[in-house]
Scaffold this active site. Sequence first.
Site, PDB file in Angstrom:
ATOM      1  N   ILE A 155      -9.188   4.027  -2.477  1.00  0.00           N
ATOM      2  CA  ILE A 155      -8.601   5.261  -1.948  1.00  0.00           C
ATOM      3  C   ILE A 155      -7.233   5.522  -2.564  1.00  0.00           C
ATOM      4  O   ILE A 155      -6.915   6.643  -2.962  1.00  0.00           O
ATOM      5  CB  ILE A 155      -8.475   5.191  -0.410  1.00  0.00           C
ATOM      6  CG1 ILE A 155      -9.859   5.023   0.241  1.00  0.00           C
ATOM      7  CG2 ILE A 155      -7.790   6.449   0.126  1.00  0.00           C
ATOM      8  CD1 ILE A 155     -10.805   6.166   0.014  1.00  0.00           C
ATOM      9  N   TYR A 204      -7.651  -6.043  13.310  1.00  0.00           N
ATOM     10  CA  TYR A 204      -7.490  -4.842  12.488  1.00  0.00           C
ATOM     11  C   TYR A 204      -7.300  -3.608  13.370  1.00  0.00           C
ATOM     12  O   TYR A 204      -6.401  -2.788  13.127  1.00  0.00           O
ATOM     13  CB  TYR A 204      -8.718  -4.670  11.596  1.00  0.00           C
ATOM     14  CG  TYR A 204      -8.667  -3.461  10.691  1.00  0.00           C
ATOM     15  CD1 TYR A 204      -7.839  -3.438   9.576  1.00  0.00           C
ATOM     16  CD2 TYR A 204      -9.472  -2.342  10.946  1.00  0.00           C
ATOM     17  CE1 TYR A 204      -7.804  -2.329   8.740  1.00  0.00           C
ATOM     18  CE2 TYR A 204      -9.442  -1.234  10.114  1.00  0.00           C
ATOM     19  CZ  TYR A 204      -8.610  -1.237   9.007  1.00  0.00           C
ATOM     20  OH  TYR A 204      -8.570  -0.134   8.186  1.00  0.00           O
ATOM     21  N   LYS A 244      -3.885  -1.208  13.495  1.00  0.00           N
ATOM     22  CA  LYS A 244      -3.919   0.222  13.206  1.00  0.00           C
ATOM     23  C   LYS A 244      -3.506   1.051  14.421  1.00  0.00           C
ATOM     24  O   LYS A 244      -2.898   2.119  14.276  1.00  0.00           O
ATOM     25  CB  LYS A 244      -5.318   0.626  12.734  1.00  0.00           C
ATOM     26  CG  LYS A 244      -5.675   0.076  11.350  1.00  0.00           C
ATOM     27  CD  LYS A 244      -4.695   0.529  10.284  1.00  0.00           C
ATOM     28  CE  LYS A 244      -5.142   0.120   8.889  1.00  0.00           C
ATOM     29  NZ  LYS A 244      -4.209   0.559   7.833  1.00  0.00           N
ATOM     30  N   ARG A 294      11.624   1.747   6.991  1.00  0.00           N
ATOM     31  CA  ARG A 294      13.022   1.396   7.288  1.00  0.00           C
ATOM     32  C   ARG A 294      13.876   1.416   6.019  1.00  0.00           C
ATOM     33  O   ARG A 294      15.049   1.802   6.060  1.00  0.00           O
ATOM     34  CB  ARG A 294      13.053   0.014   7.934  1.00  0.00           C
ATOM     35  CG  ARG A 294      14.431  -0.535   8.243  1.00  0.00           C
ATOM     36  CD  ARG A 294      14.311  -1.892   8.912  1.00  0.00           C
ATOM     37  NE  ARG A 294      15.608  -2.525   9.114  1.00  0.00           N
ATOM     38  CZ  ARG A 294      16.207  -3.284   8.210  1.00  0.00           C
ATOM     39  NH1 ARG A 294      15.627  -3.509   7.031  1.00  0.00           N
ATOM     40  NH2 ARG A 294      17.381  -3.823   8.468  1.00  0.00           N
ATOM     41  N   ASP A 305       4.181  -8.487  -2.949  1.00  0.00           N
ATOM     42  CA  ASP A 305       3.419  -9.177  -1.911  1.00  0.00           C
ATOM     43  C   ASP A 305       3.848  -8.611  -0.568  1.00  0.00           C
ATOM     44  O   ASP A 305       4.938  -8.909  -0.081  1.00  0.00           O
ATOM     45  CB  ASP A 305       3.686 -10.684  -1.977  1.00  0.00           C
ATOM     46  CG  ASP A 305       2.962 -11.458  -0.881  1.00  0.00           C
ATOM     47  OD1 ASP A 305       2.092 -10.862  -0.204  1.00  0.00           O
ATOM     48  OD2 ASP A 305       3.261 -12.653  -0.692  1.00  0.00           O
TER      49      ASP A 305
END
Length: 251
Positions: free
Chosen positions: A18, A141, A145, A109, A51
């Site tokens: 995506i 998961y 989310k 941030r 990472d």
Amino acid sequence: MKRLDGKHVVITGAAGGIGSLVAERLAERGAHVIGIDRIGCPKCHDSILADLSSEAGLAEISATLAGMHVDLLVNIAGMQYFGPFEDQPLDNLWRGYAVNLVAPAALIRAVLPQMQQRGDGQVVNIGSMLGAVKYPFFASYSSAKAGLQGLSEGLRREIGAGGIAVTYIAPRAARTAFNSPAVMRFMELNKMKTDEPEFVADRIVAAILERRKEVFIGFQERLFMRLNALVPRLIDMGISPQAAKARHLFQ
């Protein structure tokens, strides 16, 4: 069609199925696209290897972004675990929450002060319909989310009606390598709909250009989301047979 000429766009997960499509589409609209991923991002003008699953890695990429001009931050990078929660390794659990929730928060941030100084900018968080309707065997998961949606909503209310937009987009499953064969088998058994990655990328780009607040993809999924908010026990009963099928996959 709205253009993004001269805009500096940062996309995490830009080497993925995506992410690469979104990067390509935003570049076609004139944006200078910087991709963040574990590998190079061919569809981007520049790539930054990072990472997102470690504190040190997040500190390093946050410092990098804070020193750059960023008009638009798109958090696409994600990590999914499908299986019994008690079988999820602790390091996988940690990295999942880091990539899916902590990383977007950390990068927002890092770039928010410069956006506030200019009075302009946009933050886009790519969540999941599994964050709206929490599914068994996707517990970590789904909860990450759901947290990302909460972060987006809370930040939008904190910033107020200024020049900075916060967009949250929740796709349903797409036919990309992000979904493992076991996940695809689960969806096939339960006749769950999946979308072509190009369709999802087009919806994401449209939401970005329109500076939408929230987009949830899939009519049936949006219906389940509303029912889950009003009568969660009804959704419990509806999901129970699907959970049984999933449980059979792990026996």
